[in-house]
Design an enzyme around this catalytic site. Structure first.
Site, PDB file in Angstrom:
ATOM      1  N   HIS A 159      -3.346   0.324  -3.438  1.00 50.26           N
ATOM      2  CA  HIS A 159      -3.062  -1.109  -3.294  1.00 50.26           C
ATOM      3  C   HIS A 159      -2.520  -1.693  -4.598  1.00 50.26           C
ATOM      4  O   HIS A 159      -3.201  -1.671  -5.633  1.00 50.26           O
ATOM      5  CB  HIS A 159      -4.363  -1.818  -2.888  1.00 50.26           C
ATOM      6  CG  HIS A 159      -4.250  -3.287  -2.673  1.00 50.26           C
ATOM      7  ND1 HIS A 159      -4.476  -3.886  -1.447  1.00 50.26           N
ATOM      8  CD2 HIS A 159      -3.962  -4.307  -3.521  1.00 50.26           C
ATOM      9  CE1 HIS A 159      -4.343  -5.196  -1.562  1.00 50.26           C
ATOM     10  NE2 HIS A 159      -4.028  -5.481  -2.823  1.00 50.26           N
ATOM     11  N   ASP A 187       0.869  -1.178   0.000  1.00 48.81           N
ATOM     12  CA  ASP A 187       0.000   0.000   0.000  1.00 48.81           C
ATOM     13  C   ASP A 187       0.903   1.223   0.000  1.00 48.81           C
ATOM     14  O   ASP A 187       1.772   1.360   0.879  1.00 48.81           O
ATOM     15  CB  ASP A 187      -0.881   0.026   1.249  1.00 48.81           C
ATOM     16  CG  ASP A 187      -1.908  -1.095   1.272  1.00 48.81           C
ATOM     17  OD1 ASP A 187      -2.254  -1.615   0.204  1.00 48.81           O
ATOM     18  OD2 ASP A 187      -2.366  -1.443   2.377  1.00 48.81           O
ATOM     19  N   GLU A 228      -9.018   0.155  -4.574  1.00 48.14           N
ATOM     20  CA  GLU A 228      -8.168   0.905  -3.651  1.00 48.14           C
ATOM     21  C   GLU A 228      -7.025   1.539  -4.437  1.00 48.14           C
ATOM     22  O   GLU A 228      -6.135   0.833  -4.922  1.00 48.14           O
ATOM     23  CB  GLU A 228      -7.599  -0.020  -2.566  1.00 48.14           C
ATOM     24  CG  GLU A 228      -8.661  -0.663  -1.687  1.00 48.14           C
ATOM     25  CD  GLU A 228      -8.071  -1.628  -0.656  1.00 48.14           C
ATOM     26  OE1 GLU A 228      -6.862  -1.944  -0.737  1.00 48.14           O
ATOM     27  OE2 GLU A 228      -8.826  -2.074   0.229  1.00 48.14           O
TER      28      GLU A 228
END
Length: 278
Positions: free
Chosen positions: A253, A168, A250
């Site tokens: 991500h 991340d 996301e």
């Protein structure tokens, strides 16, 4: 406190010192065997394929959120013993390539989370089942009922992070000042609000904060336009060029492909000792 590790100086990739991540042979065999068939692999250390990102890409900024109380649970996560980023070597080397591209443009990568032990995922699951604990809801999931976090795909009982090839991360413009520490109990603002109203982050404006459980965090959500969209696309394009695939839900991500351990989930702690022989 939010712990952010900044490199002492910007180094070129050729100047980075590579550390070989090793474990005793018996431990490596145990971890590899136990990790097969999708089971979490316990053990005292990581397989030799894992390294500390700092040993491969020392200029990448590290703000390891789950070592701090500034996360969606409001407390440090089980298994994060030190604020270090651990990854498989191919993923770490790919980040080094992406970092070199961004440095030329006056930016740096900043990682929020890297390898995540299964015990940390289990901590997420326990927290999610306690529907009374919503202390961080005003920031991280203000528009989502906590009982829906699994059904809506924000949490799962297994994570690709536990395989060592998922990270991340975001982009910061250089020179980057540290993000101020989160003070438990302070007033929280929605993660999808204007950047000036959100919890401060030295990241460029991505439209939402990290770990924002909201559809606005979807990488290509059409409501995200202008500079925010450009920043997301810069991150996605740069990492794609280094071999990473984005999770569409996301913006932060990314998973390096091919994964070194595509079907395995590890459970050694996030600590320097996990990748260095003592």
């Amino acid at each position: 406190m939010t712990t952010i590790s900044f490199p002492r100086r910007l180094l070129t990739a050729s100047a980075a010192v590579l550390l070989a991540a090793t474990v005793p042979p018996a431990a490596a065999v145990t971890a590899t065997a136990a990790a097969s068939a999708g089971r979490a692999a316990p053990g005292p250390g990581a397989p030799p394929e894992f390294v500390a990102l700092r040993s491969v890409a020392p200029t990448v900024v590290q703000e390891m959120r789950y070592r701090t109380p500034h996360d969606f649970m409001g407390e440090p996560v089980t298994g994060y013993e030190q604020p270090v980023c651990l990854l498989t070597r191919p993923a770490a080397e790919a980040l080094r390539r992406a970092q070199a591209e961004l440095l030329r443009r006056g930016y740096s990568l900043k990682v929020y989370d890297c390898y995540r032990p299964q015990r940390a995922v289990d901590h997420f699951v326990r927290w999610a089942r306690d529907l009374q604990d919503e202390r961080m809801k005003p920031e991280f999931y203000p528009r989502v009922d906590k009982s829906r976090l699994f059904a809506d795909g924000y949490l799962a009982e297994k994570s690709g992070h536990s395989r060592g090839g998922t990270v991340d991360l975001t982009i910061v413009r250089l020179p980057a000042l540290p993000t101020r520490p989160y003070v438990p109990g302070e007033k929280l603002a929605p993660c999808y609000g204007p950047k000036k109203d959100r919890f401060p982050d030295n990241s460029v404006d991505m439209g939402t904060g990290f770990d924002c459980f909201d559809t606005l965090a979807h990488t290509d959500d059409p409501r995200i336009q202008g500079r925010q969209r450009e920043n997301r696309q810069l991150l996605k394009r740069t990492l794609a060029g280094a071999g990473f695939v984005n999770l569409p839900e996301e913006w932060w991500h990314f998973t390096y492909r091919p994964e070194t351990f595509p079907d395995r989930y590890f459970d050694f702690p996030v600590a320097r000792r996990s990748v260095v022989r003592h």
